[in-house]
Design a protein around this motif. Structure first.
Motif, PDB file in Angstrom:
ATOM      1  N   GLY A  48       2.370  43.754  -9.843  1.00  6.68           N
ATOM      2  CA  GLY A  48       2.274  42.455  -9.191  1.00  6.68           C
ATOM      3  C   GLY A  48       1.692  41.398 -10.107  1.00  6.68           C
ATOM      4  N   HIS A  49       0.637  41.758 -10.828  1.00  4.26           N
ATOM      5  CA  HIS A  49       0.021  40.818 -11.762  1.00  4.26           C
ATOM      6  C   HIS A  49       0.985  40.446 -12.887  1.00  4.26           C
ATOM      7  N   LEU A  50       1.736  41.436 -13.370  1.00  7.17           N
ATOM      8  CA  LEU A  50       2.689  41.164 -14.449  1.00  7.17           C
ATOM      9  C   LEU A  50       3.798  40.232 -13.966  1.00  7.17           C
ATOM     10  N   THR A 185     -12.524  29.219  -3.708  1.00  4.27           N
ATOM     11  CA  THR A 185     -12.527  28.788  -5.102  1.00  4.27           C
ATOM     12  C   THR A 185     -11.811  29.773  -6.009  1.00  4.27           C
ATOM     13  N   SER A 186     -11.803  31.036  -5.639  1.00  2.00           N
ATOM     14  CA  SER A 186     -11.132  32.053  -6.449  1.00  2.00           C
ATOM     15  C   SER A 186     -10.576  33.168  -5.577  1.00  2.00           C
ATOM     16  N   ASN A 187     -10.132  32.804  -4.372  1.00  2.00           N
ATOM     17  CA  ASN A 187      -9.677  33.819  -3.425  1.00  2.00           C
ATOM     18  C   ASN A 187      -8.842  33.176  -2.323  1.00  2.00           C
ATOM     19  N   ASN A 188      -8.109  33.995  -1.599  1.00  2.00           N
ATOM     20  CA  ASN A 188      -7.380  33.541  -0.414  1.00  2.00           C
ATOM     21  C   ASN A 188      -8.269  33.687   0.807  1.00  2.00           C
ATOM     22  N   ALA A 189      -8.052  32.816   1.804  1.00  2.00           N
ATOM     23  CA  ALA A 189      -8.933  32.745   2.973  1.00  2.00           C
ATOM     24  C   ALA A 189      -8.191  33.151   4.247  1.00  2.00           C
ATOM     25  N   TYR A 190      -8.928  33.796   5.163  1.00  2.00           N
ATOM     26  CA  TYR A 190      -8.362  34.312   6.410  1.00  2.00           C
ATOM     27  C   TYR A 190      -9.373  34.154   7.538  1.00  2.00           C
ATOM     28  N   ILE A 191      -8.853  34.001   8.761  1.00  2.00           N
ATOM     29  CA  ILE A 191      -9.686  34.111   9.945  1.00  2.00           C
ATOM     30  C   ILE A 191      -9.036  35.128  10.886  1.00  2.00           C
ATOM     31  N   VAL A 192      -9.826  35.616  11.826  1.00  2.00           N
ATOM     32  CA  VAL A 192      -9.326  36.570  12.820  1.00  2.00           C
ATOM     33  C   VAL A 192      -9.723  36.049  14.196  1.00  2.00           C
ATOM     34  N   LYS A 193      -8.745  35.911  15.082  1.00  2.00           N
ATOM     35  CA  LYS A 193      -9.006  35.456  16.455  1.00  2.00           C
ATOM     36  C   LYS A 193      -8.206  36.314  17.421  1.00  2.00           C
ATOM     37  N   GLY A 194      -8.918  36.934  18.357  1.00  2.00           N
ATOM     38  CA  GLY A 194      -8.241  37.792  19.320  1.00  2.00           C
ATOM     39  C   GLY A 194      -7.486  38.934  18.670  1.00  2.00           C
ATOM     40  N   LEU A 202       2.490  30.892   2.162  1.00  2.00           N
ATOM     41  CA  LEU A 202       2.695  30.635   0.748  1.00  2.00           C
ATOM     42  C   LEU A 202       3.411  29.303   0.535  1.00  2.00           C
ATOM     43  N   SER A 203       2.966  28.595  -0.491  1.00  2.00           N
ATOM     44  CA  SER A 203       3.572  27.322  -0.894  1.00  2.00           C
ATOM     45  C   SER A 203       2.944  26.948  -2.227  1.00  2.00           C
ATOM     46  N   ASN A 204       3.214  25.738  -2.704  1.00  2.00           N
ATOM     47  CA  ASN A 204       2.559  25.263  -3.921  1.00  2.00           C
ATOM     48  C   ASN A 204       1.083  24.977  -3.700  1.00  2.00           C
ATOM     49  N   ASP A 205       0.627  24.993  -2.432  1.00  2.00           N
ATOM     50  CA  ASP A 205      -0.749  24.618  -2.102  1.00  2.00           C
ATOM     51  C   ASP A 205      -1.776  25.693  -2.412  1.00  2.00           C
ATOM     52  N   ILE A 206      -1.326  26.951  -2.502  1.00  2.00           N
ATOM     53  CA  ILE A 206      -2.272  28.044  -2.725  1.00  2.00           C
ATOM     54  C   ILE A 206      -1.717  29.026  -3.755  1.00  2.00           C
ATOM     55  N   LEU A 207      -2.627  29.804  -4.309  1.00  2.00           N
ATOM     56  CA  LEU A 207      -2.215  30.862  -5.220  1.00  2.00           C
ATOM     57  C   LEU A 207      -1.556  31.983  -4.428  1.00  2.00           C
ATOM     58  N   HIS A 208      -0.469  32.504  -4.959  1.00  2.00           N
ATOM     59  CA  HIS A 208       0.214  33.620  -4.315  1.00  2.00           C
ATOM     60  C   HIS A 208      -0.519  34.903  -4.706  1.00  2.00           C
ATOM     61  N   GLY A 209      -1.589  35.189  -3.983  1.00  2.00           N
ATOM     62  CA  GLY A 209      -2.482  36.281  -4.348  1.00  2.00           C
ATOM     63  C   GLY A 209      -1.808  37.640  -4.338  1.00  2.00           C
ATOM     64  N   ILE A 210      -2.031  38.409  -5.383  1.00  2.00           N
ATOM     65  CA  ILE A 210      -1.492  39.770  -5.450  1.00  2.00           C
ATOM     66  C   ILE A 210      -2.208  40.664  -4.437  1.00  2.00           C
ATOM     67  N   THR A 211      -3.516  40.510  -4.348  1.00  2.00           N
ATOM     68  CA  THR A 211      -4.277  41.269  -3.346  1.00  2.00           C
ATOM     69  C   THR A 211      -3.900  40.803  -1.949  1.00  2.00           C
ATOM     70  N   ALA A 213      -0.975  39.777  -0.908  1.00  2.00           N
ATOM     71  CA  ALA A 213       0.295  40.399  -0.540  1.00  2.00           C
ATOM     72  C   ALA A 213       0.087  41.849  -0.108  1.00  2.00           C
ATOM     73  N   ALA A 214      -0.744  42.563  -0.862  1.00  2.00           N
ATOM     74  CA  ALA A 214      -0.981  43.971  -0.530  1.00  2.00           C
ATOM     75  C   ALA A 214      -1.719  44.118   0.795  1.00  2.00           C
ATOM     76  N   VAL A 215      -2.745  43.307   1.002  1.00  2.00           N
ATOM     77  CA  VAL A 215      -3.539  43.400   2.228  1.00  2.00           C
ATOM     78  C   VAL A 215      -2.699  43.066   3.456  1.00  2.00           C
ATOM     79  N   LEU A 216      -1.876  42.031   3.372  1.00  2.00           N
ATOM     80  CA  LEU A 216      -1.031  41.683   4.518  1.00  2.00           C
ATOM     81  C   LEU A 216       0.009  42.766   4.792  1.00  2.00           C
ATOM     82  N   ARG A 217       0.521  43.380   3.728  1.00  2.00           N
ATOM     83  CA  ARG A 217       1.464  44.482   3.923  1.00  2.00           C
ATOM     84  C   ARG A 217       0.775  45.655   4.619  1.00  2.00           C
TER      85      ARG A 217
END
Length: 287
Positions: A48-50, A185-194, A202-211, A213-217
């Motif tokens: 993924g990093h490559l 600042t160096s990570n993707n952000a999440y909240i949990v509700k219910g 994903l868009s140009n607004d955020i980094l497409h985090g490799i971690t 992608a794995a965590v959501l999968r």
């Protein structure tokens, strides 16, 4: 102990490693990077990093370094030479040095990219105390450039954000644009509700985090509900729990936002479970 690093085809002691003062990474922040975690002496999510590195280079019209096809071997050799059990490998590619300063990109036939890699030993990386206690974040305005999906070395504002958080007695900052959270600042952000995991799409607004992608999968495979959409900082403060993901933190629970405690102010069950799943599954697939 002196680390062995890698610079443009050569392994050498860090004390002997040099890069030109005319390198465009130094003068223009004209470079990209990746950080790959190491657990049990093996690389996590390397493919993924490559792939993201290749995309970043393409988006900036930057040539691949001449050693691109050898990067897995180089990573493994640095792990071996520096005896890394838990830690990270930092990789940086810049557009190189043409021997002077110029805004115009240099001729790729005469100026080749600069490639640098080094290791960071982090014993206890997988057993971080912060994963058990959770972290506190503040919110700050997001004033970065518009192509955050490219993992460039332009990290001044994220560094400033870390310092703002430190000054406020917090651990990190979440950045806000048009009223919505973009990322940390160096990570993707999440909240949990219910029980639902909510994170920006994903868009140009955020980094497409490799971690990310794995965590959501893994979350979907565990039958957890995931909704990819923007959320506001006020919505985050009212969430049941929150967390961040990155290559260096894996999954860290967030227990406080701008002084507001989430739930009971302790790591929530979703974040705890996702961290457990990510570490288990990533160790199985590490190379």
């Amino acid at each position: 102990m002196t680390r062995t690093v890698y610079v443009n085809g050569q392994y050498m002691p860090e004390t002997e490693a040099t890069v030109s003062i005319f390198d465009r990474g130094f003068l223009m922040a004209d470079g990209v990077y990746e950080v790959t975690s190491v657990l049990d002496g093996k690389l996590l999510d390397f493919d993924g990093h490559l792939a993201r590195l290749e995309r970043s280079l393409a988006e900036l019209d930057m040539d691949k370094p001449d050693q691109f096809d050898d990067l897995l071997e180089i990573h493994r050799e640095l792990v071996r030479l520096n005896d890394i059990d838990e830690g990270m490998i930092y990789l940086q590619v810049t557009r190189g040095s043409s021997g002077d300063r110029d805004f115009v990109f240099p001729d790729t036939q005469t100026t080749r990219p600069t490639l640098v890699l080094f290791t960071q030993s982090k014993p206890g990386l997988a057993d971080s105390p912060a994963a058990k206690t959770g972290i506190k974040v503040i919110s700050i305005e997001d004033i970065r450039w518009g192509r955050r999906d490219i993992k460039t070395v332009q990290l001044l504002y994220p560094s400033m954000g870390k310092m703002m958080a430190k000054k406020a007695g917090a651990d990190d900052a979440w950045m806000i644009e048009d009223g919505h959270v973009t990322e940390g600042t160096s990570n993707n952000a999440y909240i949990v509700k219910g029980g639902k995991i909510i994170t920006r799409q994903l868009s140009n607004d955020i980094l497409h985090g490799i971690t990310r992608a794995a965590v959501l999968r893994f979350a979907r495979e565990a039958q957890m509900e995931v909704e990819e959409r923007p959320f506001t900082i006020d919505e985050a403060k009212e969430a049941d729990e929150a967390f961040i993901t990155s290559a260096s933190t894996f999954v860290f629970p967030v227990v406080e936002i701008d002084g507001t405690k989430l739930g009971e102010g302790t790591p929530g069950p979703v974040a705890r479970r996702l961290r457990e799943i990510y570490l288990d599954e990533s160790r199985k697939s590490a190379i």
